[in-house]
Design a protein around this motif. Structure first.
Motif, PDB file in Angstrom:
ATOM      1  N   VAL A 140      -1.267   1.848   4.950  1.00  0.00           N
ATOM      2  CA  VAL A 140      -1.079   2.705   3.766  1.00  0.00           C
ATOM      3  C   VAL A 140      -0.299   1.931   2.692  1.00  0.00           C
ATOM      4  CG1 VAL A 140      -0.029   4.829   2.890  1.00  0.00           C
ATOM      5  CG2 VAL A 140      -1.283   4.858   5.047  1.00  0.00           C
ATOM      6  N   ARG A 141       0.719   1.181   3.108  1.00  0.00           N
ATOM      7  CA  ARG A 141       1.477   0.357   2.153  1.00  0.00           C
ATOM      8  C   ARG A 141       0.539  -0.663   1.469  1.00  0.00           C
ATOM      9  NH1 ARG A 141       4.186  -0.385  -0.494  1.00  0.00           N
ATOM     10  NH2 ARG A 141       5.486  -2.193  -0.085  1.00  0.00           N
ATOM     11  N   LEU A 142      -0.375  -1.217   2.276  1.00  0.00           N
ATOM     12  CA  LEU A 142      -1.343  -2.183   1.740  1.00  0.00           C
ATOM     13  C   LEU A 142      -2.209  -1.537   0.659  1.00  0.00           C
ATOM     14  CD1 LEU A 142      -1.991  -5.133   2.448  1.00  0.00           C
ATOM     15  CD2 LEU A 142      -3.652  -4.292   4.113  1.00  0.00           C
ATOM     16  N   VAL A 143      -2.643  -0.320   0.916  1.00  0.00           N
ATOM     17  CA  VAL A 143      -3.467   0.397  -0.061  1.00  0.00           C
ATOM     18  C   VAL A 143      -2.646   0.712  -1.316  1.00  0.00           C
ATOM     19  CG1 VAL A 143      -4.803   2.503  -0.482  1.00  0.00           C
ATOM     20  CG2 VAL A 143      -5.025   1.305   1.704  1.00  0.00           C
ATOM     21  N   GLU A 144      -1.375   1.080  -1.118  1.00  0.00           N
ATOM     22  CA  GLU A 144      -0.495   1.319  -2.277  1.00  0.00           C
ATOM     23  C   GLU A 144      -0.429   0.084  -3.162  1.00  0.00           C
ATOM     24  OE1 GLU A 144       3.010   4.108  -0.234  1.00  0.00           O
ATOM     25  OE2 GLU A 144       3.510   2.211  -1.164  1.00  0.00           O
ATOM     26  N   GLU A 145      -0.183  -1.056  -2.530  1.00  0.00           N
ATOM     27  CA  GLU A 145      -0.041  -2.301  -3.304  1.00  0.00           C
ATOM     28  C   GLU A 145      -1.371  -2.702  -3.932  1.00  0.00           C
ATOM     29  OE1 GLU A 145       2.648  -3.426  -4.276  1.00  0.00           O
ATOM     30  OE2 GLU A 145       4.063  -2.571  -2.852  1.00  0.00           O
ATOM     31  N   LEU A 146      -2.466  -2.447  -3.233  1.00  0.00           N
ATOM     32  CA  LEU A 146      -3.788  -2.734  -3.806  1.00  0.00           C
ATOM     33  C   LEU A 146      -4.012  -1.889  -5.059  1.00  0.00           C
ATOM     34  CD1 LEU A 146      -6.378  -4.359  -3.454  1.00  0.00           C
ATOM     35  CD2 LEU A 146      -7.267  -2.482  -2.049  1.00  0.00           C
ATOM     36  N   GLY A 147      -3.564  -0.634  -5.002  1.00  0.00           N
ATOM     37  CA  GLY A 147      -3.655   0.244  -6.173  1.00  0.00           C
ATOM     38  C   GLY A 147      -2.825  -0.297  -7.332  1.00  0.00           C
ATOM     39  N   LEU A 151      -2.090  -3.431  -7.839  1.00  0.00           N
ATOM     40  CA  LEU A 151      -2.820  -4.602  -8.354  1.00  0.00           C
ATOM     41  C   LEU A 151      -3.977  -4.148  -9.236  1.00  0.00           C
ATOM     42  CD1 LEU A 151      -3.469  -7.669  -8.409  1.00  0.00           C
ATOM     43  CD2 LEU A 151      -4.899  -7.266  -6.384  1.00  0.00           C
ATOM     44  N   ALA A 152      -4.714  -3.145  -8.771  1.00  0.00           N
ATOM     45  CA  ALA A 152      -5.853  -2.629  -9.545  1.00  0.00           C
ATOM     46  C   ALA A 152      -5.385  -2.140 -10.907  1.00  0.00           C
ATOM     47  CB  ALA A 152      -6.540  -1.502  -8.773  1.00  0.00           C
ATOM     48  N   LEU A 193       2.714 -10.880  -9.271  1.00  0.00           N
ATOM     49  CA  LEU A 193       3.690 -10.218  -8.395  1.00  0.00           C
ATOM     50  C   LEU A 193       3.031  -9.186  -7.490  1.00  0.00           C
ATOM     51  CD1 LEU A 193       6.875  -9.837 -10.642  1.00  0.00           C
ATOM     52  CD2 LEU A 193       6.377 -11.526  -8.853  1.00  0.00           C
ATOM     53  N   GLU A 194       1.986  -8.521  -7.995  1.00  0.00           N
ATOM     54  CA  GLU A 194       1.276  -7.558  -7.135  1.00  0.00           C
ATOM     55  C   GLU A 194       0.537  -8.292  -6.013  1.00  0.00           C
ATOM     56  OE1 GLU A 194       2.147  -4.644  -7.144  1.00  0.00           O
ATOM     57  OE2 GLU A 194       2.955  -4.401  -9.146  1.00  0.00           O
ATOM     58  N   LEU A 218       1.114  -7.832  -1.980  1.00  0.00           N
ATOM     59  CA  LEU A 218       0.050  -7.708  -0.979  1.00  0.00           C
ATOM     60  C   LEU A 218       0.242  -8.726   0.145  1.00  0.00           C
ATOM     61  CD1 LEU A 218      -3.071  -7.058  -3.215  1.00  0.00           C
ATOM     62  CD2 LEU A 218      -2.321  -5.613  -1.323  1.00  0.00           C
ATOM     63  N   LEU A 219       0.587  -9.958  -0.233  1.00  0.00           N
ATOM     64  CA  LEU A 219       0.817 -10.993   0.792  1.00  0.00           C
ATOM     65  C   LEU A 219       1.958 -10.591   1.733  1.00  0.00           C
ATOM     66  CD1 LEU A 219       0.616 -14.522  -0.874  1.00  0.00           C
ATOM     67  CD2 LEU A 219      -0.739 -13.641   1.030  1.00  0.00           C
ATOM     68  N   PHE A 220       3.019 -10.017   1.152  1.00  0.00           N
ATOM     69  CA  PHE A 220       4.156  -9.586   1.972  1.00  0.00           C
ATOM     70  C   PHE A 220       3.720  -8.516   2.973  1.00  0.00           C
ATOM     71  CE2 PHE A 220       7.665  -6.602   2.706  1.00  0.00           C
ATOM     72  CZ  PHE A 220       8.593  -7.451   3.280  1.00  0.00           C
TER      73      PHE A 220
END
Ligand SMILES: [Mg+2]
Length: 110
Positions: free
Chosen positions: A31-38, A40-41, A64-65, A69-71
């Motif tokens: 879910v955190r990954l999807v948050e960060e992907l959002g 970035l988008a 930075l986004e 995501l890498l983190f």
């Protein structure tokens, strides 16, 4: 400074290891990954898309986004004991063999 994927995994593990909470559960990390992907988008849409920022919005950073995501990807890999370098090598092997003729090669004679 050269940073290998192994170094990255160790650095994230040292950081997370300081806290009692430790890593989130895998589902939470996804879910955190999807948050960060959002996030970035959102930045890409502001920079290259049709949705400019409001005057009140602070400027963001695509770089930075990607870093966020890498983190989170590294946290998920560590939580699941996955060696990211091995996984990356497997994926590159797939692209370099199965997909080697998929795209138009740049001609060296031009
Ligand atoms: Mg972010």
């Amino acid at each position: 400074m050269t940073l290998s994927l192994q170094d990255m995994q160790r650095r994230v593990d040292a950081y997370i290891g300081q806290f009692q909470e430790g890593y989130f559960q895998p589902m939470t990390l996804v879910v955190r990954l999807v948050e960060e992907l959002g996030e970035l988008a959102r930045e890409v849409n502001h920079e290259y898309g049709e949705k400019p920022k409001k005057p009140t919005e602070l400027p963001g950073s695509i770089a930075l986004e990607l870093g966020d995501l890498l983190f989170v990807i590294t946290c998920l890999a560590n939580r699941l004991n996955i060696d990211l370098e091995a996984a990356f090598n497997q994926v590159m092997h797939k692209f370099e063999t199965r997909d080697k003729d998929r795209w138009t090669r740049i001609s060296k004679e031009e």
